[in-house]
Design an enzyme around this catalytic site. Structure first.
Site, short mmCIF file in Angstrom:
data_model
loop_
_atom_site.label_atom_id
_atom_site.label_comp_id
_atom_site.label_asym_id
_atom_site.label_seq_id
_atom_site.Cartn_x
_atom_site.Cartn_y
_atom_site.Cartn_z
N HIS A 212 0.87 -1.18 0.00
CA HIS A 212 0.00 0.00 0.00
C HIS A 212 0.90 1.23 0.00
CE1 HIS A 212 -4.02 -1.52 2.02
NE2 HIS A 212 -4.16 -1.43 0.71
N CYS A 306 -2.70 3.00 9.20
CA CYS A 306 -3.73 2.05 8.74
C CYS A 306 -4.93 1.99 9.68
CB CYS A 306 -3.19 0.64 8.65
SG CYS A 306 -1.74 0.44 7.68
N1 ARG Z 1 -4.28 -7.23 6.65
C1 ARG Z 1 -4.66 -6.01 6.01
C2 ARG Z 1 -4.57 -6.18 4.50
O1 ARG Z 1 -3.67 -6.84 4.05
C3 ARG Z 1 -3.80 -4.89 6.47
C4 ARG Z 1 -4.18 -3.56 5.95
C5 ARG Z 1 -3.31 -2.49 6.47
N2 ARG Z 1 -3.72 -1.23 6.03
C6 ARG Z 1 -2.98 -0.32 5.38
N3 ARG Z 1 -3.54 0.82 5.13
N4 ARG Z 1 -1.79 -0.57 4.93
O2 ARG Z 1 -5.39 -5.68 3.77
#
Ligand code: ARG
Length: 321
Positions: A212, A306
Site C-alpha cells: 500500500h 492504517c
Molecule cells: N491485513 C490487512 C490487509 O492486508 C492490512 C491492511 C493495512 N492497512 C494499510 N492501510 N496498509 O489488507
C-alpha cells in the site's frame, strides 16, 4: 498576458508531465484539513490468511488482549495530543475492519461539502467491511460518490481501490497522491478523477512488501515528505522529489518497521516505536515524536496510519458519538 490557472482535474504520471504543464503547488486549491480521526476497535481482529508478506509470520499468532491495549493506547495518545477520535463499532467476522484507512477515501469538495468514495477491496474477505463504513458516513451527512463497481466481474480490467491505503492527500491542498500496482489498479484513478475532480499524482508501487502507498509514503506538511524510495519506480521518485521541497528518505529497515505508516497532527508525528534513524531525522526537521506500539497489528501488515481515518468532525449529527 499569461493567465495562471489552477491545474484542475488531471492525472499526472511523471515529472515530465508536471513540468510541461508548469505545475506549481501554489496554484493548487487549498483544502480544509480534517480535524478528527475515525477508528474501529480490534474486537474481532485476527490474522487468518495471507494478504501481504507481513501476514506470513503473523498467521494465528495475534494476542487479542494485547492488540486491544495497543489500540486503546494509540487512541489515548491521539486524544491526549488534541486529536478527537470517533469510533465505529466492529463487526463479527471482519478481522481486518480495524484498518480504518482502507474502506473509503474521505474528501471535501471545493464548496466545502465532505464526501466519501467507497473502496473496492482486492480481497473478498475485506469487501464486507465497506458497507459498515458507508453507513457510518452516510449517517453523518457525507455524500457517497461511487466508482463503477462490478464485483461479480472476473475480467482483468476490474477496478480495485483501497481508499487511503493507496490514496493520500497532499497536506492542505486539493491534490491527491495515488499509489497503484499491488492493491489499487491504475484504472481506478481514471474513474476517480471524474468523480473528485482534483489533480492526481500517480505513483507506481514496485516492491510487493510495500503493498500500500501508506507503507512507504507519509507527507508531513505541504513541503516535506517521509518516504522509502525502494518502494517506487524511478518516475515515482522523481515526482516526489520534484513536488516536495524536502524529502526524508527512510531506510528499508525503518520502512519495514512501518516508520512511514505514521500520522501527523500539527507538529506531532505518531509512529511505531523503534525507527531510530527516522526519529532523529524527524527531530532535526523540528517535528515532535509520539511513539506507540503496534506489534499485534504489524502481524497483519498494518500500523498507526492504517488504523486511523482522517475525518471532518463537525459533520456529526446530534446524538451520535
Ligand atoms: N491485513 C490487512 C490487509 O492486508 C492490512 C491492511 C493495512 N492497512 C494499510 N492501510 N496498509 O489488507
Amino acid at each position: 498576458m499569461t493567465t495562471v490557472k489552477d491545474p484542475g482535474k488531471r492525472l499526472i504520471p511523471d515529472r515530465k508531465d508536471l513540468l510541461e504543464r508548469n505545475f506549481s503547488l501554489d496554484l493548487v486549491a487549498a483544502r480544509p484539513m480534517p480535524d478528527a480521526v475515525l477508528m474501529c476497535p480490534p474486537e474481532y481482529f485476527d490474522v487468518v490468511d495471507i494478504k501481504n508478506v507481513f501476514m506470513k509470520d503473523g498467521l494465528s499468532k495475534v494476542d487479542r488482549d494485547l492488540a486491544a491495549r495497543q489500540w486503546q493506547s494509540l487512541k489515548e495518545a491521539l486524544e491526549n495530543n488534541g486529536v478527537p477520535v470517533k469510533t465505529l463499532p466492529a463487526a463479527a467476522g471482519l478481522e481486518d475492519m480495524v484498518f480504518a484507512a482502507n474502506q473509503a477515501l474521505v474528501g471535501i469538495s471545493r464548496e466545502g461539502e465532505p464526501y466519501i468514495v467507497p473502496g473496492i477491496m482486492r480481497h473478498t474477505s475485506r469487501q464486507n467491511e465497506v458497507p459498515h463504513y458507508i453507513d457510518w458516513f452516510r449517517s453523518k451527512g457525507y455524500r457517497v460518490l461511487s466508482l463503477p463497481d462490478d464485483l461479480t466481474s472476473n475480467s482483468k480490467d476490474k477496478i480495485y481501490f483501497e481508499g487511503h491505503g493507496d490514496a493520500i492527500w497532499h497536506p492542505e491542498k486539493l491534490l491527491l497522491w495515488g499509489g497503484y500496482g499491488h492493491r489499487t489498479t491504475y484504472s481506478a484513478y481514471n474513474h476517480l478523477i471524474d468523480i473528485i475532480e482534483v489533480p492526481i499524482l500517480l505513483l507506481e508501487l514496485t516492491d510487493s512488501t510495500f503493498y500500500h502507498l501508506d507503507t512507504a509514503f507519509c507527507p508531513l506538511d505541504h513541503q516535506t515528505v517521509l518516504y522509502y524510495p525502494g518502494a517506487f519506480s524511478k518516475d515515482g521518485i522523481e515526482l516526489i522529489e520534484t513536488v516536495f521541497e524536502s524529502t526524508i528518505a527512510v531506510s528499508r529497515e525503518d520502512a519495514f518497521n512501518f516508520a512511514c505508516n505514521a500520522i501527523v497532527s500539527g507538529n506531532n508525528v505518531f509512529l511505531e516505536r523503534g525507527s531510530v534513524a527516522t526519529c532523529e531525522a524527524l527531530l532535526d526537521y523540528g517535528f515532535n515524536i509520539v511513539e506507540v506500539e503496534t506489534s499485534e497489528f504489524r502481524k497483519s501488515g498494518g500500523s498507526v496510519f492504517c488504523m486511523t481515518l482522517d475525518i471532518y468532525k463537525d459533520q456529526s449529527s446530534p446524538g451520535t458519538k
